[in-house]
Design a protein around this motif. Structure first.
Motif, PDB file in Angstrom:
ATOM      1  N   ALA A  49      -1.795  -3.590   6.774  1.00 33.67           N
ATOM      2  CA  ALA A  49      -1.534  -2.435   7.631  1.00 33.67           C
ATOM      3  C   ALA A  49      -0.166  -1.829   7.340  1.00 33.67           C
ATOM      4  O   ALA A  49       0.000  -0.603   7.325  1.00 33.67           O
ATOM      5  N   LEU A  50       0.830  -2.685   7.091  1.00 33.41           N
ATOM      6  CA  LEU A  50       2.168  -2.201   6.740  1.00 33.41           C
ATOM      7  C   LEU A  50       2.124  -1.375   5.458  1.00 33.41           C
ATOM      8  O   LEU A  50       2.727  -0.294   5.375  1.00 33.41           O
ATOM      9  N   THR A  51       1.402  -1.866   4.466  1.00 31.72           N
ATOM     10  CA  THR A  51       1.288  -1.147   3.191  1.00 31.72           C
ATOM     11  C   THR A  51       0.589   0.187   3.380  1.00 31.72           C
ATOM     12  O   THR A  51       1.003   1.214   2.814  1.00 31.72           O
ATOM     13  N   LEU A  52      -0.468   0.201   4.181  1.00 30.54           N
ATOM     14  CA  LEU A  52      -1.196   1.443   4.440  1.00 30.54           C
ATOM     15  C   LEU A  52      -0.310   2.460   5.154  1.00 30.54           C
ATOM     16  O   LEU A  52      -0.297   3.653   4.811  1.00 30.54           O
ATOM     17  N   LEU A  53       0.466   2.013   6.154  1.00 18.58           N
ATOM     18  CA  LEU A  53       1.357   2.909   6.886  1.00 18.58           C
ATOM     19  C   LEU A  53       2.438   3.480   5.979  1.00 18.58           C
ATOM     20  O   LEU A  53       2.803   4.660   6.096  1.00 18.58           O
TER      21      LEU A  53
END
Length: 373
Positions: A49-53
């Motif tokens: 999720a961090l990478t996607l954000l």
């Protein structure tokens, strides 16, 4: 713009793209370290999720500040040779042919076979019957919503179109399962149930999607052959379900025989590259025969660990395990970054009633395809 200038501009854009992507990869690794050191933040935010954000944030900056050509800006689109188009586009061909194979192969290679085979019966049941029920239930609910007029007057899909969508949305994403479940260190039994189902349902969803696409084309052409399509569906599904894993095992066994009878232990510079070819070869071969590349390379990874590793030197076995993990991690990170960047590169309009009901139908289809089984 002449052809030569276009090539130069495209090369320039690709170079800048890789520079930005390398910077984003480095930033992801630094932020991931900070995330793992913060239990309160890691409790609700995964590394995926961090990478996607991060990808979404960078995509927003690219969309806001990088120039577009005047003509394409008027239509809200990007010119092919403008840098923003290169940064905000997500190529499905690159995803399937370059990024996905090492992730699935490494998953099979690192698999704990005893847990996977212990749960093979529910895994196959969920992958075959669950995926089919999910696709049909999703389409059925959306068809009912359409008949009630809740999509609005400007959108009236046919049943075959909704069945095609249902089969497309029924396949769960293996990359997300791996990225989230490994980071959260979930119960191994749950992990192998969900991961095994997500790896094997690709073949079922692929056959369903292809069948409904053919029915859709027949509907448009005014020719329907229901009996023939039913027979084709059963044959295609059986061929994909049986031959995809068999092909992966055969290719790994063939490579193991080569290593057994051609001793390359004294030549590690030749032994290791030959071993690494398995990260891509089974996937490409399966796609050439219209089989499931995901299922094929998954079983190829399982077989490689069982039959090839004992026939190579210890150094090659250890190096291969490390190298298999490296492109898998880079590929996973690249997928989530690419998806985040592409959020602002999509062109078209949103049909919010359809999006809302499709989300509800997807959850409903998953529930109907899992809990009764």
């Amino acid at each position: 713009m002449s052809g030569y200038d276009q090539e130069e501009q495209e090369l320039h854009n690709v170079s800048l793209y890789f520079i930005l992507f390398a910077f984003m990869m480095a930033l992801v690794m630094v932020l991931s370290k900070m995330l793992h050191e913060s239990p309160s933040l890691n409790w609700f935010l995964s590394e995926a999720a961090l990478t996607l954000l991060l990808g979404i944030c960078v995509g927003a900056c690219v969309f806001a500040f990088l120039p577009r050509s005047e003509q394409s800006a008027a239509y809200g689109e990007y010119d092919e040779y403008v840098l923003a188009h290169t940064l905000l586009s997500f190529s499905p061909n690159i995803f399937f042919m370059a990024i996905l194979p090492p992730i699935i192969f490494n998953s099979g290679y690192q698999l704990r076979r005893e847990l996977f085979y212990r749960h093979i019966q529910p895994i196959v049941m969920y992958a075959v019957f669950g995926t089919t029920i999910c696709a049909l239930s999703t389409a059925g609910l959306l068809f009912g919503v359409s008949k009630l007029g809740w999509f609005g007057n400007d959108f009236e899909p046919s049943l075959i179109e909704l069945l095609t969508f249902g089969s497309l949305i029924a396949a769960t994403d293996t990359v997300s399962v791996i990225g989230v479940f490994q980071a959260k260190k979930v119960d191994p039994h749950l992990f192998y149930l969900v991961f095994g189902e997500s790896a094997l349902n690709d073949a079922v969803a692929l056959v369903l999607f292809s069948t409904f696409c053919e029915m859709l084309e027949a509907e448009y052409d005014g020719t329907r052959h229901i009996a023939k399509q039913a027979v084709d569906f059963v044959w295609t599904w059986a061929r994909s379900a049986l031959l995809s894993p068999l092909l992966g095992v055969v290719l790994s066994l063939g490579t193991a025989i080569v290593f057994k009878h051609v001793d390359l232990r004294e030549h590690p510079s030749l032994e290791l590259p030959l071993f690494l070819l398995l990260m891509y070869t089974p996937f490409v071969v399966a796609e050439c025969f219209n089989l499931s590349g995901v299922v094929c390379i998954f079983f190829s990874g399982i077989s490689a660990r069982r039959y090839i590793e004992p026939n190579v030197s210890d150094a090659t076995g250890q190096n291969a395990e490390v190298i298999f993990k490296l492109p898998s991690y880079v590929a996973e990170t690249s997928i989530f970054l690419g998806l985040g960047l592409s959020v602002f590169g999509w062109h078209g309009r949103f049909h919010w009633p359809c999006i809302g009901w499709a989300s509800v139908a997807s959850l409903f289809g998953r529930a109907v395809g899992i809990y009764p089984l």
